[in-house]
Write a protein that holds these residues in place. Structure first.
Motif, mmCIF file in Angstrom:
data_model
loop_
_atom_site.group_PDB
_atom_site.id
_atom_site.type_symbol
_atom_site.label_atom_id
_atom_site.label_comp_id
_atom_site.label_asym_id
_atom_site.label_seq_id
_atom_site.Cartn_x
_atom_site.Cartn_y
_atom_site.Cartn_z
ATOM 1 N N PRO A 275 -38.689 -4.087 -4.233
ATOM 2 C CA PRO A 275 -38.417 -4.861 -5.447
ATOM 3 C C PRO A 275 -39.106 -6.224 -5.445
ATOM 4 O O PRO A 275 -38.592 -7.204 -5.978
ATOM 5 C CB PRO A 275 -36.896 -5.023 -5.401
ATOM 6 C CG PRO A 275 -36.592 -5.119 -3.942
ATOM 7 C CD PRO A 275 -37.568 -4.170 -3.279
ATOM 8 N N ASN A 276 -40.262 -6.323 -4.799
ATOM 9 C CA ASN A 276 -41.007 -7.580 -4.732
ATOM 10 C C ASN A 276 -42.476 -7.240 -4.566
ATOM 11 O O ASN A 276 -42.833 -6.091 -4.317
ATOM 12 C CB ASN A 276 -40.509 -8.456 -3.577
ATOM 13 C CG ASN A 276 -40.574 -7.737 -2.243
ATOM 14 O OD1 ASN A 276 -41.638 -7.586 -1.659
ATOM 15 N ND2 ASN A 276 -39.421 -7.250 -1.763
ATOM 16 N N GLY A 277 -43.322 -8.225 -4.706
ATOM 17 C CA GLY A 277 -44.758 -7.983 -4.663
ATOM 18 C C GLY A 277 -45.364 -7.974 -3.287
ATOM 19 O O GLY A 277 -46.587 -7.884 -3.166
ATOM 20 N N TYR A 278 -44.545 -8.017 -2.216
ATOM 21 C CA TYR A 278 -45.096 -8.214 -0.876
ATOM 22 C C TYR A 278 -44.599 -7.180 0.130
ATOM 23 O O TYR A 278 -44.796 -7.344 1.329
ATOM 24 C CB TYR A 278 -44.740 -9.623 -0.391
ATOM 25 C CG TYR A 278 -45.154 -10.693 -1.371
ATOM 26 C CD1 TYR A 278 -46.447 -11.179 -1.387
ATOM 27 C CD2 TYR A 278 -44.248 -11.172 -2.329
ATOM 28 C CE1 TYR A 278 -46.839 -12.137 -2.319
ATOM 29 C CE2 TYR A 278 -44.627 -12.122 -3.258
ATOM 30 C CZ TYR A 278 -45.925 -12.609 -3.250
ATOM 31 O OH TYR A 278 -46.319 -13.554 -4.172
ATOM 32 N N ALA A 279 -43.956 -6.128 -0.328
ATOM 33 C CA ALA A 279 -43.391 -5.087 0.539
ATOM 34 C C ALA A 279 -42.444 -5.681 1.566
ATOM 35 O O ALA A 279 -42.403 -5.258 2.718
ATOM 36 C CB ALA A 279 -44.495 -4.278 1.228
ATOM 37 N N LEU A 280 -41.668 -6.648 1.131
ATOM 38 C CA LEU A 280 -40.618 -7.222 1.978
ATOM 39 C C LEU A 280 -39.355 -6.386 1.829
ATOM 40 O O LEU A 280 -39.152 -5.731 0.799
ATOM 41 C CB LEU A 280 -40.349 -8.669 1.581
ATOM 42 C CG LEU A 280 -41.502 -9.644 1.818
ATOM 43 C CD1 LEU A 280 -41.230 -10.977 1.133
ATOM 44 C CD2 LEU A 280 -41.741 -9.856 3.305
ATOM 45 N N PRO A 281 -38.480 -6.378 2.836
ATOM 46 C CA PRO A 281 -37.297 -5.511 2.792
ATOM 47 C C PRO A 281 -36.464 -5.709 1.531
ATOM 48 O O PRO A 281 -36.294 -6.835 1.047
ATOM 49 C CB PRO A 281 -36.512 -5.936 4.038
ATOM 50 C CG PRO A 281 -37.543 -6.493 4.960
ATOM 51 C CD PRO A 281 -38.560 -7.163 4.083
ATOM 52 N N ALA A 282 -35.928 -4.608 1.036
ATOM 53 C CA ALA A 282 -35.145 -4.652 -0.194
ATOM 54 C C ALA A 282 -33.781 -5.285 0.011
ATOM 55 O O ALA A 282 -33.196 -5.844 -0.924
ATOM 56 C CB ALA A 282 -34.985 -3.243 -0.760
ATOM 57 N N TYR A 283 -33.254 -5.172 1.234
ATOM 58 C CA TYR A 283 -31.930 -5.724 1.517
ATOM 59 C C TYR A 283 -31.951 -6.418 2.865
ATOM 60 O O TYR A 283 -32.742 -6.081 3.751
ATOM 61 C CB TYR A 283 -30.860 -4.628 1.536
ATOM 62 C CG TYR A 283 -30.503 -4.109 0.165
ATOM 63 C CD1 TYR A 283 -29.474 -4.681 -0.582
ATOM 64 C CD2 TYR A 283 -31.195 -3.041 -0.397
ATOM 65 C CE1 TYR A 283 -29.148 -4.210 -1.838
ATOM 66 C CE2 TYR A 283 -30.875 -2.556 -1.648
ATOM 67 C CZ TYR A 283 -29.852 -3.150 -2.365
ATOM 68 O OH TYR A 283 -29.534 -2.682 -3.612
ATOM 69 N N ASP A 284 -31.073 -7.366 3.016
ATOM 70 C CA ASP A 284 -30.876 -8.084 4.265
ATOM 71 C C ASP A 284 -29.517 -7.685 4.830
ATOM 72 O O ASP A 284 -28.552 -7.516 4.085
ATOM 73 C CB ASP A 284 -30.925 -9.601 4.009
ATOM 74 C CG ASP A 284 -30.654 -10.409 5.244
ATOM 75 O OD1 ASP A 284 -29.462 -10.676 5.522
ATOM 76 O OD2 ASP A 284 -31.611 -10.783 5.938
ATOM 77 N N ALA A 285 -29.443 -7.540 6.152
ATOM 78 C CA ALA A 285 -28.228 -7.019 6.776
ATOM 79 C C ALA A 285 -26.983 -7.813 6.398
ATOM 80 O O ALA A 285 -25.928 -7.245 6.130
ATOM 81 C CB ALA A 285 -28.390 -6.984 8.295
ATOM 82 N N SER A 286 -27.084 -9.131 6.386
ATOM 83 C CA SER A 286 -25.904 -9.958 6.126
ATOM 84 C C SER A 286 -25.453 -9.895 4.676
ATOM 85 O O SER A 286 -24.263 -9.752 4.388
ATOM 86 C CB SER A 286 -26.180 -11.422 6.498
ATOM 87 O OG SER A 286 -26.245 -11.605 7.892
ATOM 88 N N ILE A 287 -26.395 -10.027 3.750
ATOM 89 C CA ILE A 287 -26.032 -10.123 2.343
ATOM 90 C C ILE A 287 -25.641 -8.763 1.777
ATOM 91 O O ILE A 287 -24.701 -8.645 0.994
ATOM 92 C CB ILE A 287 -27.196 -10.741 1.535
ATOM 93 C CG1 ILE A 287 -27.442 -12.185 1.993
ATOM 94 C CG2 ILE A 287 -26.896 -10.715 0.051
ATOM 95 C CD1 ILE A 287 -26.269 -13.118 1.778
ATOM 96 N N ALA A 288 -26.355 -7.707 2.179
ATOM 97 C CA ALA A 288 -26.034 -6.378 1.657
ATOM 98 C C ALA A 288 -24.672 -5.909 2.126
ATOM 99 O O ALA A 288 -23.938 -5.249 1.390
ATOM 100 C CB ALA A 288 -27.105 -5.378 2.088
ATOM 101 N N ASP A 289 -24.328 -6.230 3.367
ATOM 102 C CA ASP A 289 -23.055 -5.792 3.947
ATOM 103 C C ASP A 289 -22.459 -6.953 4.726
ATOM 104 O O ASP A 289 -22.856 -7.220 5.868
ATOM 105 C CB ASP A 289 -23.278 -4.590 4.862
ATOM 106 C CG ASP A 289 -21.975 -4.002 5.389
ATOM 107 O OD1 ASP A 289 -20.932 -4.664 5.265
ATOM 108 O OD2 ASP A 289 -22.013 -2.883 5.935
#
Length: 613
Positions: A275-289
């Motif tokens: 979901p970004n222009g740089y192929a960075l991870p879609a979710y982060d461990a802390s914020i997603a869960d």
């Protein structure tokens, strides 16, 4: 009394089985006095026909049913530990999941009923979301952690002499309505006789499940819910087993990308969508869960058989270690473990046909029990060690994987660093934590030491924030706020609660910089997070382990403009790596467009909590 006799009997049977198992060739490697014992490789004992495919136990480049092989040495390095007869004796692993097939011939010898009857998933199918499904997840998980060994059946678990307790939290016929109640049950937390101190109370709690929230407001809206899980986990972890405690293992999640499609199915080329222009991870461990950001959980990411982050695995500063799990099993090995029999012929389910094993278990759901079994081995090597001592041994002996990984960039900005050595001399990576658990090395040190760490200290501080702490669009210098720590302690973990306002949260990169100048990216830009504020959202970083807390801690918030487009990148399942120069930028889907913020965001408050000694 019957439970004790059953456990002792199971241990004796394992010992007898080991004695008749395939013998080792002690001269297989010439003795080198400069090597540590954990640097030698010994052939695993026979006695289980599928163990040759279990690359997570010993990876010699086998295919495990896949088109391409693994890479030798990418495994838990437990061969010498098993040779010593250290197999998890005396350690109970609780599998909180969708139930266990307690009758499975590779699980039945290790079942410890205790005060919690292991839920029975039965052999039936049911419709879920229009799909015929069956509750076999917990059975697969349990087999990775502690399937019995040397019995001529299937494969074996990482800790094949550990005992198993089940709690059905996520199955169709679940008997616990909340994680807090499941934890309380497997710990016998409410027991009237020595609660949390019996041998049937879990010394390791495996949690191969989690959440993947995209709405940032979830945490603030349900703060009491998450705080309750935090409190119950803390009690189980810190107050059980005569103060030695329990290790709670938690899968990081499988949300590295938001979608995928085959570019070339025949050759295992998979296009991943971000979901970004740089192929960075879609979710982060802390914020997603948020339960990944619970210090009392040990959060683990998933490694494939090639030695890289599995295509699906969530990463983040909350990840402490990585463990083997694999990909999907066709192009690259997955994990071989226990499955459900096809049917049972009697109501008591003692006469079951076709005991099954699967070659396609993966996900951080597989990494968690691999780590749980590894922990059981270390704990059984030295029962006096506390949960924090065991963490320390794993951190300080872990193996650096994917050593040539490169930083991931937004232009000239290092959005996710590669391996970094912190102020205490420990290498850390956003995807892998401190690396791949090295059982033989940790066990050797466990055998040679007593309790390691001093009493745990927890210190929390609210940090004053300037009224003009604005977050300006595309300003990579960022907005900073500083906490000056005057009391000293040796850091084991740092937790931050954040309050901020921003109309496109996915643009934000958040860094925490220690007095030792260690820069931890605690939230990477480009995530699929929605909403317009953080309301006390919690983020954990393990990056600073071993550093001194004294001095200035800088929180930096940067608006990177990362969400103006989506991107696609080709992942080669055969090599376990991304195809070079395969990144393409694509327009966002019309129904997922998030307009850029029209006004600057603002940091309105934060707090910092140190865990250490």
């Amino acid at each position: 009394m019957n439970n004790k006799l059953n456990i002792v009997t199971a241990g004796l049977l394992l010992a007898l089985g080991q004695a008749t198992a395939q013998t080792f060739d002690n001269s297989a490697q010439e003795y080198d006095p400069s090597k540590h014992v954990w640097e030698y490789t010994y052939q695993l004992a026979g006695g289980d026909p599928l163990v040759v495919h279990q690359w997570h136990l010993q990876n010699n480049g086998q295919h495990a049913g896949a088109i391409t092989p693994g890479v030798a040495g990418i495994d838990l390095n437990l061969d010498f530990t098993h040779r010593r007869g250290i197999l998890g004796q005396g350690i109970n692993i609780a599998v909180i999941d969708d139930g266990l097939a307690t009758y499975h011939p590779d699980l039945a010898p290790n079942m410890a009923q205790g005060d919690v009857l292991n839920p029975d998933p039965y052999i039936y199918q049911y419709n879920s979301r229009g799909r015929l499904t069956i509750d076999d997840h917990g059975t697969k998980v349990a087999g990775i952690a502690a399937a019995a060994a040397y019995n001529g059946q299937g494969g074996r678990g990482v800790a094949p002499a550990a005992t198993l307790t089940g709690a059905n939290l996520i199955g169709n016929e679940r008997n616990f309505v909340g994680r807090d109640l499941a934890i309380r049950a497997v710990m016998d937390m409410d027991g009237t006789i020595a609660p949390m101190n019996k041998h049937t109370d879990a010394r390791v709690i495996n949690q191969s499940f989690g959440y993947a929230f995209s709405d940032a407001s979830i945490y603030g809206d349900y703060r009491a819910f998450f705080d309750n899980i935090d409190d119950v986990t803390k009690k189980a972890v810190t107050e059980s087993h005569g103060g030695r405690g329990t290790m709670a293992v938690k899968s990081a999640g499988n949300s590295h990308y938001i979608g995928g499609r085959w570019l070339d199915r025949d050759n295992g080329l998979l296009t991943l969508i971000y979901p970004n222009g740089y192929a960075l991870p879609a979710y982060d461990a802390s914020i997603a869960d948020p339960t990944n950001a619970n210090f009392w959980n040990l959060t683990v990411s998933a490694l494939n058989a090639k030695g890289n982050l599995a295509a699906y695995s969530t990463g983040g500063s909350a990840v402490l270690l990585t463990a083997p799990a694999g990909e999907w099993g066709r192009y690259s090995p997955a994990t071989v473990t226990t499955g459900l029999p096809k049917w049972c012929t009697d109501a008591t389910e003692t006469q079951c046909e076709n005991p099954m094993y699967v070659f396609n278990m993966n996900g951080t759901s597989a990494a968690a029990p691999a780590l749980s079994g590894a922990i059981a081995l270390i704990m059984s090597a030295n029962h006096q060690l506390s949960w924090r001592d065991v963490r320390h041994l794993m951190i300080t002996t872990a193996t650096k994987v994917d050593a040539d990984s490169q930083p991931r960039m937004i232009g000239d900005y290092e959005a996710i660093p590669s391996w970094q050595v912190n102020g205490a001399g420990y290498a850390f990576h956003y995807d892998y934590g401190f690396g791949l658990v090295n059982v033989d090395a940790a066990v050797e040190k466990a055998l040679l030491t007593g309790p390691i760490l001093g009493d745990l200290q927890i210190k929390s501080y609210d940090v004053p924030v300037a009224a003009d702490a604005f977050i300006y669009d595309g300003d990579f210098s960022g907005t900073e706020s500083v906490h000056t720590q005057t009391e000293n302690l040796t850091v084991e973990g740092v937790k931050v609660h954040l309050d901020l306002e921003h109309d496109r949260l996915g643009d934000l990169s958040i860094e925490l910089i220690s007095p030792s100048n260690t820069r931890s990216v605690i939230l990477t830009a480009g995530t699929d997070i929605e909403g317009n504020k953080f309301n006390g959202n919690v983020i954990l970083s393990n990056h600073f382990y071993g550093e001194s807390a004294k001095g200035d801690w800088k929180l930096r918030v940067i608006d990177t403009n990362a969400k103006d487009a989506w991107s696609e990148r080709v992942y080669d399942l055969g090599t376990g790596k991304f195809v070079e120069n395969s990144l393409t930028v694509t327009p966002q889907r019309s129904d997922k467009v998030q307009s850029n913020n029209a006004k600057p965001g603002q940091l309105t408050g934060w707090s910092i909590t140190f865990f250490g000694h």
